[in-house]
Design an enzyme around this catalytic site. Structure first.
Site, short mmCIF file in Angstrom:
data_model
loop_
_atom_site.label_atom_id
_atom_site.label_comp_id
_atom_site.label_asym_id
_atom_site.label_seq_id
_atom_site.Cartn_x
_atom_site.Cartn_y
_atom_site.Cartn_z
N ASN A 7 -15.44 -9.45 -0.89
CA ASN A 7 -16.02 -9.45 -2.23
C ASN A 7 -15.14 -10.32 -3.14
O ASN A 7 -13.94 -10.07 -3.28
CB ASN A 7 -16.07 -7.99 -2.74
CG ASN A 7 -16.63 -7.88 -4.14
OD1 ASN A 7 -16.27 -8.64 -5.02
ND2 ASN A 7 -17.50 -6.92 -4.36
N HIS A 10 -13.52 -10.56 -8.23
CA HIS A 10 -12.31 -10.63 -9.06
C HIS A 10 -11.86 -12.06 -9.36
O HIS A 10 -11.13 -12.28 -10.32
CB HIS A 10 -11.17 -9.86 -8.41
CG HIS A 10 -11.30 -8.37 -8.61
ND1 HIS A 10 -12.19 -7.81 -9.50
CD2 HIS A 10 -10.65 -7.33 -8.04
CE1 HIS A 10 -12.08 -6.50 -9.46
NE2 HIS A 10 -11.16 -6.17 -8.57
N HIS A 43 -21.20 -8.98 -6.81
CA HIS A 43 -21.95 -8.01 -7.63
C HIS A 43 -22.36 -8.72 -8.91
O HIS A 43 -21.52 -9.06 -9.74
CB HIS A 43 -21.03 -6.81 -7.93
CG HIS A 43 -21.71 -5.71 -8.68
ND1 HIS A 43 -21.10 -4.50 -8.93
CD2 HIS A 43 -22.94 -5.61 -9.25
CE1 HIS A 43 -21.93 -3.71 -9.62
NE2 HIS A 43 -23.05 -4.37 -9.82
N ARG A 45 -23.63 -8.23 -12.23
CA ARG A 45 -23.80 -7.10 -13.15
C ARG A 45 -24.73 -7.47 -14.29
O ARG A 45 -24.80 -8.63 -14.70
CB ARG A 45 -22.44 -6.69 -13.72
CG ARG A 45 -21.63 -5.84 -12.77
CD ARG A 45 -20.33 -5.42 -13.43
NE ARG A 45 -19.69 -4.37 -12.67
CZ ARG A 45 -19.85 -3.07 -12.89
NH1 ARG A 45 -20.62 -2.65 -13.87
NH2 ARG A 45 -19.24 -2.19 -12.14
N ARG A 49 -20.21 -9.63 -16.45
CA ARG A 49 -18.79 -9.68 -16.82
C ARG A 49 -17.95 -10.55 -15.87
O ARG A 49 -16.90 -11.01 -16.24
CB ARG A 49 -18.20 -8.27 -16.90
CG ARG A 49 -18.05 -7.60 -15.56
CD ARG A 49 -17.25 -6.34 -15.68
NE ARG A 49 -18.00 -5.27 -16.30
CZ ARG A 49 -17.77 -3.97 -16.06
NH1 ARG A 49 -16.79 -3.61 -15.26
NH2 ARG A 49 -18.51 -3.05 -16.61
N GLU A 70 -24.78 -7.45 -4.35
CA GLU A 70 -24.74 -6.09 -4.91
C GLU A 70 -25.40 -6.12 -6.27
O GLU A 70 -25.09 -7.00 -7.08
CB GLU A 70 -23.30 -5.65 -5.13
CG GLU A 70 -22.62 -5.06 -3.94
CD GLU A 70 -21.23 -4.60 -4.33
OE1 GLU A 70 -20.97 -4.26 -5.50
OE2 GLU A 70 -20.37 -4.62 -3.45
N THR A 101 -17.48 0.10 -9.68
CA THR A 101 -18.50 1.07 -9.30
C THR A 101 -17.83 2.40 -9.00
O THR A 101 -16.99 2.48 -8.12
CB THR A 101 -19.26 0.57 -8.05
OG1 THR A 101 -19.49 -0.82 -8.20
CG2 THR A 101 -20.56 1.29 -7.87
N GLU A 151 -24.22 2.03 2.84
CA GLU A 151 -22.79 1.71 2.70
C GLU A 151 -22.12 2.97 2.19
O GLU A 151 -22.40 3.44 1.08
CB GLU A 151 -22.57 0.54 1.72
CG GLU A 151 -21.07 0.26 1.58
CD GLU A 151 -20.74 -0.98 0.77
OE1 GLU A 151 -21.58 -1.89 0.66
OE2 GLU A 151 -19.61 -1.01 0.24
N HIS A 190 -15.05 0.38 -0.63
CA HIS A 190 -14.49 0.78 -1.92
C HIS A 190 -13.07 1.28 -1.78
O HIS A 190 -12.83 2.29 -1.12
CB HIS A 190 -15.34 1.83 -2.66
CG HIS A 190 -15.14 1.72 -4.14
ND1 HIS A 190 -14.07 2.28 -4.78
CD2 HIS A 190 -15.84 1.05 -5.09
CE1 HIS A 190 -14.12 1.97 -6.07
NE2 HIS A 190 -15.19 1.21 -6.27
N1 PXP Z 1 -18.67 -1.91 -1.90
C1 PXP Z 1 -19.32 -1.71 -3.08
C2 PXP Z 1 -20.73 -1.24 -3.05
C3 PXP Z 1 -18.68 -1.97 -4.31
O1 PXP Z 1 -19.34 -1.77 -5.48
C4 PXP Z 1 -17.36 -2.46 -4.29
C5 PXP Z 1 -16.69 -2.78 -5.59
O2 PXP Z 1 -17.29 -3.87 -6.19
C6 PXP Z 1 -16.74 -2.68 -3.05
C7 PXP Z 1 -17.40 -2.37 -1.88
C8 PXP Z 1 -15.37 -3.24 -2.94
O3 PXP Z 1 -14.45 -2.37 -3.49
P1 PXP Z 1 -12.95 -2.84 -3.69
O4 PXP Z 1 -12.96 -3.95 -4.69
O5 PXP Z 1 -12.28 -1.60 -4.18
O6 PXP Z 1 -12.46 -3.30 -2.34
#
Ligand code: PXP
Length: 240
Positions: A7, A10, A43, A45, A49, A70, A101, A151, A190
């Site tokens: 992901n 960031h 993601h 949003r 953001r 996402e 999330t 998930e 997550h």
């Molecule tokens: N899976 C989902 C559905 C999420 O919303 C997130 C956070 O954006 C993640 C995985 C990844 O989480 P993390 O950034 O804590 O690794």
């Protein structure tokens, strides 16, 4: 072996902090692919953001692996997904004030609306994953809503310690087994990081781990190539 979805939200968070052009989540995604990422997760949003619609369109064109979008199950997002056609949509709950999330979707409260969203995405031939807590009621709700994949939210596992951690891992494992028995595929994510990912990756039903924060945090110091390779090396072959 479980696959790794990286992901890159960031990277866009940093860019948007200055409303600047860099760093680009698209470049981060391409480099993550070179390092062995099996898919890229972003993601989009409602408040935009971090990731912008343009990022998703560029990723759709450039990626050689798979794009997992996402999003919340809103009309606006469904329209965007049907237009961009990611390889997978992961439906997540979204609250404006949250930092990330915070919990899984509630398939008891929102069964009809989620079922409808999944139906529309299926009409566009987009498979759908649903982000839910490791709770049998939610897993059964996901099946009823016709989700292809669940998930499993690993937040409670990563935030626990000692005996509680064992219990939370067991919950994730039981949820994964139930989802698989009900005919759905299983991803997880997550809060996973370099110290807690291996135990989850050993659960045989889990096909893909989606990880953002820990990889991008490490990438700030060692580069994204090394950060992705190190994470891949901690994901274990399935035990069966
Ligand atoms: N899976 C989902 C559905 C999420 O919303 C997130 C956070 O954006 C993640 C995985 C990844 O989480 P993390 O950034 O804590 O690794």
């Amino acid at each position: 072996m479980a696959r790794l979805g990286v992901n890159v939200d960031h990277v866009a968070t940093l860019r948007e902090a200055r409303r600047a052009k860099e760093p680009s989540p698209v470049i981060a995604a391409v480099l993550a692919e070179f390092a062995g990422a099996d898919s890229i997760v972003v993601h989009l949003r409602e408040d935009r953001r971090h990731i912008q619609e343009r990022d998703v369109r560029l990723l759709r064109e450039l990626l050689r692996t798979r794009l997992d979008l996402e999003m919340a199950a809103t009309d606006e997002m469904i329209k965007i997904a049907l237009d961009i056609k990611p390889d997978l949509v992961t439906l997540v709950p979204e609250r404006r004030q949250e930092l990330t999330t915070e919990g899984g979707l509630n398939l008891v409260l929102h069964q009809d609306e989620l079922k409808k969203a999944i139906e529309l995405l299926h009409e566009g031939e987009i498979p759908v994953s649903i982000f839910i807590d490791p709770d049998p009621i939610q897993i059964k709700g996901a099946q009823k809503a016709q989700a292809d994949i669940v998930e499993i939210h690993t937040g409670r596992y990563v935030n626990s310690s000692g005996q509680n951690r064992e219990t939370e891992l067991h919950q994730v494992s039981e949820a994964a087994k139930l989802a698989s028995k009900l005919g759905m595929r299983v991803n997880a994510g997550h809060g996973l990081d370099y110290s807690n990912v291996t135990a989850v990756s050993e659960l045989p039903e889990i096909e893909e781990l989606n990880i953002g924060h820990s990889i991008i945090a490490r990438a700030a110091f060692v580069g994204i190539d090394q950060a992705v390779r190190e994470m891949k090396s901690l994901i274990q072959p399935k035990t069966h």
